[in-house]
Design a protein around this motif. Structure first.
Motif, PDB file in Angstrom:
ATOM      1  N   ALA A   1       0.273  -2.348  -2.366  1.00 55.27           N
ATOM      2  CA  ALA A   1       1.000  -2.546  -3.620  1.00 55.27           C
ATOM      3  C   ALA A   1       1.367  -4.010  -3.748  1.00 55.27           C
ATOM      4  CB  ALA A   1       2.257  -1.671  -3.670  1.00 55.27           C
ATOM      5  N   VAL A   2       1.463  -4.482  -4.981  1.00 51.99           N
ATOM      6  CA  VAL A   2       1.902  -5.851  -5.253  1.00 51.99           C
ATOM      7  C   VAL A   2       2.903  -5.803  -6.397  1.00 51.99           C
ATOM      8  CG1 VAL A   2      -0.217  -6.958  -4.434  1.00 51.99           C
ATOM      9  CG2 VAL A   2      -0.022  -6.271  -6.838  1.00 51.99           C
ATOM     10  N   SER A   3       3.721  -6.828  -6.483  1.00 46.29           N
ATOM     11  CA  SER A   3       4.694  -6.937  -7.564  1.00 46.29           C
ATOM     12  C   SER A   3       4.431  -8.220  -8.326  1.00 46.29           C
ATOM     13  CB  SER A   3       6.117  -6.926  -7.000  1.00 46.29           C
ATOM     14  OG  SER A   3       7.069  -7.016  -8.045  1.00 46.29           O
ATOM     15  N   VAL A   4       4.193  -8.090  -9.634  1.00 50.10           N
ATOM     16  CA  VAL A   4       3.898  -9.243 -10.487  1.00 50.10           C
ATOM     17  C   VAL A   4       4.763  -9.159 -11.745  1.00 50.10           C
ATOM     18  CG1 VAL A   4       2.125 -10.482 -11.772  1.00 50.10           C
ATOM     19  CG2 VAL A   4       1.518  -9.288  -9.652  1.00 50.10           C
ATOM     20  N   ASN A   5       5.612 -10.186 -11.931  1.00 47.61           N
ATOM     21  CA  ASN A   5       6.481 -10.245 -13.117  1.00 47.61           C
ATOM     22  C   ASN A   5       7.291  -8.968 -13.304  1.00 47.61           C
ATOM     23  OD1 ASN A   5       5.574 -12.857 -13.832  1.00 47.61           O
ATOM     24  ND2 ASN A   5       3.823 -12.002 -14.940  1.00 47.61           N
ATOM     25  N   GLY A   6       7.786  -8.433 -12.186  1.00 43.56           N
ATOM     26  CA  GLY A   6       8.620  -7.243 -12.250  1.00 43.56           C
ATOM     27  C   GLY A   6       7.861  -5.937 -12.387  1.00 43.56           C
ATOM     28  N   GLU A   7       6.536  -6.002 -12.422  1.00 39.74           N
ATOM     29  CA  GLU A   7       5.703  -4.807 -12.529  1.00 39.74           C
ATOM     30  C   GLU A   7       5.032  -4.527 -11.194  1.00 39.74           C
ATOM     31  OE1 GLU A   7       3.502  -1.661 -14.589  1.00 39.74           O
ATOM     32  OE2 GLU A   7       5.262  -2.845 -15.158  1.00 39.74           O
ATOM     33  N   THR A   8       5.077  -3.293 -10.721  1.00 41.03           N
ATOM     34  CA  THR A   8       4.432  -2.912  -9.462  1.00 41.03           C
ATOM     35  C   THR A   8       3.049  -2.330  -9.756  1.00 41.03           C
ATOM     36  OG1 THR A   8       6.577  -2.410  -8.477  1.00 41.03           O
ATOM     37  CG2 THR A   8       4.635  -1.550  -7.370  1.00 41.03           C
ATOM     38  N   LEU A   9       2.061  -2.804  -8.993  1.00 42.43           N
ATOM     39  CA  LEU A   9       0.689  -2.314  -9.136  1.00 42.43           C
ATOM     40  C   LEU A   9       0.202  -1.811  -7.788  1.00 42.43           C
ATOM     41  CD1 LEU A   9       0.910  -5.326 -10.823  1.00 42.43           C
ATOM     42  CD2 LEU A   9      -1.067  -4.254 -11.894  1.00 42.43           C
ATOM     43  N   ILE A  10      -0.731  -0.853  -7.804  1.00 41.30           N
ATOM     44  CA  ILE A  10      -1.210  -0.209  -6.581  1.00 41.30           C
ATOM     45  C   ILE A  10      -2.714  -0.422  -6.441  1.00 41.30           C
ATOM     46  CG2 ILE A  10      -1.444   1.976  -5.334  1.00 41.30           C
ATOM     47  CD1 ILE A  10       1.026   2.984  -6.788  1.00 41.30           C
ATOM     48  N   ASP A  11      -3.133  -0.726  -5.198  1.00 39.75           N
ATOM     49  CA  ASP A  11      -4.556  -0.871  -4.875  1.00 39.75           C
ATOM     50  C   ASP A  11      -5.250   0.469  -5.117  1.00 39.75           C
ATOM     51  OD1 ASP A  11      -7.042  -1.388  -3.726  1.00 39.75           O
ATOM     52  OD2 ASP A  11      -6.291  -0.996  -1.699  1.00 39.75           O
ATOM     53  N   LEU A  12      -6.282   0.465  -5.933  1.00 40.42           N
ATOM     54  CA  LEU A  12      -6.920   1.721  -6.324  1.00 40.42           C
ATOM     55  C   LEU A  12      -7.699   2.390  -5.196  1.00 40.42           C
ATOM     56  CD1 LEU A  12      -7.987   0.779  -9.946  1.00 40.42           C
ATOM     57  CD2 LEU A  12      -6.368   2.544  -9.272  1.00 40.42           C
ATOM     58  N   THR A  13      -8.229   1.602  -4.276  1.00 39.62           N
ATOM     59  CA  THR A  13      -8.919   2.198  -3.128  1.00 39.62           C
ATOM     60  C   THR A  13      -7.931   2.991  -2.282  1.00 39.62           C
ATOM     61  OG1 THR A  13     -10.558   0.424  -3.077  1.00 39.62           O
ATOM     62  CG2 THR A  13     -10.288   1.720  -1.073  1.00 39.62           C
ATOM     63  N   ALA A  14      -6.766   2.404  -2.016  1.00 37.97           N
ATOM     64  CA  ALA A  14      -5.723   3.093  -1.250  1.00 37.97           C
ATOM     65  C   ALA A  14      -5.198   4.301  -2.015  1.00 37.97           C
ATOM     66  CB  ALA A  14      -4.583   2.129  -0.933  1.00 37.97           C
TER      67      ALA A  14
END
Length: 480
Positions: free
Chosen positions: A443-456
């Motif tokens: 997971a990463v956090s960019v500009n207050g938004e959390t995103l998840i690696d799609l492979t994981a």
């Protein structure tokens, strides 16, 4: 605000006349004398200002200042005085008429991009597209913009420097009068209808009736009613639309200065006859809140999104003898369950953050079983139909990430943030929890938004299918 101020202003005048008719003659004379005395005081002050003030004064400015001062003592942000020009501008805004180029913008901490381009608008004619990033407006970089750079008179031109697919392009667009459609509709799947009401204009009830008929003809078996970003409009328009859902019942309760609650009844309406999901957010206000409350309290809809704005007050438009207009709060209203949500807002039944996630959740509740999302960090298509929002695409370190909110909505999971362990946690309807940590780069956090690696994500949620088109920088997410 009422579609026709005459109904309420006449009713108020009638009440005043009735109360004065029963007042003792001596008391009426005393009131008249007091009023005259106070009016003389205002005139006296104005004469002193005109005669003695060394800066010089304008009588019209003094009168307008006195009026604005009286209104400001009400401590009511919804009451105001309009001269004839301001009144016309206000009525144009209520009817979604303005001068511009016809785009909806999305502001982020780092960029400004076009979320929607209105059909037939100057922007569309010039070649602008949704997803375009605006770098400069008339040579002014985004970081230096004050927010009104696109404003201007009809017929004037504005130059936009835009980034699209990694390349910069310049567009010269001529501003023009824009009349936004108040009601739009789409069909998803075989029978899930989507209708958005952007404002309760004078004609929105007629437009809604026409769009609803189109949806019924297309085989509508459920309806998603989108009231997000709908800041209100004419209350009787909202009532007419409510009558398309409610055959007989209370739409709301009103109360004037007496405090007595009066039911606003719907009679001779029609039952909607299908499940309804209403989308709301923090900009769902006034008449759109009245409609939301009516459908919720009459048990006709599930509310999805975020808490609404919280404006449970009605304004009347009172014409002045000189052609000006007084917009005055004359009533408060409560939902059919007598909830006064002013300054509080209406809480949704299911709270969801994020445009795309809200829409996916609403469509699932409405019965759409197969959902495919395509887009990037600017745009969103659902089953091939364009919507406002995005899938939150991020390509980083040979990994493809998507919005955690969108992924949670697609898999019908609850989303939470574990601050101690710095991970995002999705919990399925069966109660099984899956975590994705920042440390592992899942997971990463960019500009207050959390995103998840799609492979994981795919390893833990195998029902999700995804693909990434590197040439178009486009992501496709599917759930069956």
């Amino acid at each position: 605000m009422m579609k026709s101020a005459k109904l309420f202003s006449a009713a108020l005048s009638g009440c005043l006349a009735l109360s004065l008719a029963f007042a003792p003659a001596a008391l009426a004379e005393e009131n008249a004398a007091n009023t005259a005395s106070k009016t003389d005081m205002i005139n006296e002050v104005m004469q002193y200002l005109e005669y003695y003030n060394i800066e010089g004064v304008d009588q019209d400015t003094l009168i307008r200042g006195a009026i604005d001062g009286m209104i400001s003592t009400l401590d009511d942000p919804y009451s105001s005085y309009f001269n004839s020009e301001e009144a016309a501008e206000f009525e144009h805004s209520v009817d979604l008429e303005y001068v511009g180029i016809g785009i909806m913008l999305m502001y982020t901490p780092t960029e400004l991009y076009i979320e929607e381009v209105m059909p037939g608008s100057p922007a569309e004619q010039a070649g602008l597209k949704r997803g375009d990033t605006i770098l400069k407006v008339d040579g002014i970089p985004y970081a230096q913009m004050e927010g009104d750079e696109l404003a201007g008179a009809a017929g004037t031109k504005v130059t936009l420097l835009v980034q699209r697919s990694g390349s910069n392009k310049t567009f010269i667009v001529t501003r023009n009068e824009i009349n936004t459609d108040s009601v739009t509709s789409k069909v998803l799947g075989k029978n899930v209808a989507y209708i958005a009401i952007s404002g309760f204009t004078e004609d929105a009830d007629e437009d809604f009736t026409a769009e609803l008929a189109k949806m019924r003809a297309a085989g509508m078996k459920s309806l998603v009613l989108d009231l997000r970003d709908n800041t209100g409009g004419y209350m009787d328009t909202a009532k007419n639309i409510a009558a398309q859902f409610i055959d007989n019942g209370v739409m709301l309760y009103t109360a004037d200065s007496s405090g007595q609650l009066v039911p606003e009844m719907i009679t001779g309406g029609s039952k909607i006859g299908v499940p309804v999901v209403v989308l709301t957010n923090e900009y769902t206000a006034s008449a759109s809140e009245a409609l939301t409350g009516a459908l919720r309290d009459n048990k006709l809809a599930t509310i999805v999104g975020t808490r609404s704005y919280g404006k449970a007050r009605i304004q009347s438009l009172l014409p002045m003898s000189n052609g000006d207009m007084l917009k005055l709060t004359t009533m408060k209203y409560l939902t059919p369950n007598k909830e006064d949500f002013n300054h509080i807002g209406l809480a949704p039944d299911i709270e969801i953050q994020g445009k795309a996630a809200q829409l996916v959740t609403a469509l699932q509740i409405a019965g759409l079983q197969s959902i495919t999302l395509t887009g990037d960090h600017h745009i969103l298509d659902i089953n091939g139909v364009a919507f406002a929002g995005n899938v939150g695409l991020l390509k980083q370190n040979n990994k493809v990430y998507a919005s955690a909110r969108v992924l949670a909505a697609l898999t019908e999971s609850d989303l939470a943030w574990d601050a101690k362990n710095k991970k995002v946690v999705l919990t399925t309807g069966a109660g099984k929890a899956f975590g994705f940590t920042l440390a592992s780069k899942e997971a990463v956090s960019v500009n207050g938004e959390t995103l998840i690696d799609l492979t994981a994500f795919k390893k833990k949620f195998p029902a999700l299918s995804w693909s990434y088109n590197s040439a178009q920088n486009n992501l496709k997410l599917s759930i069956q």
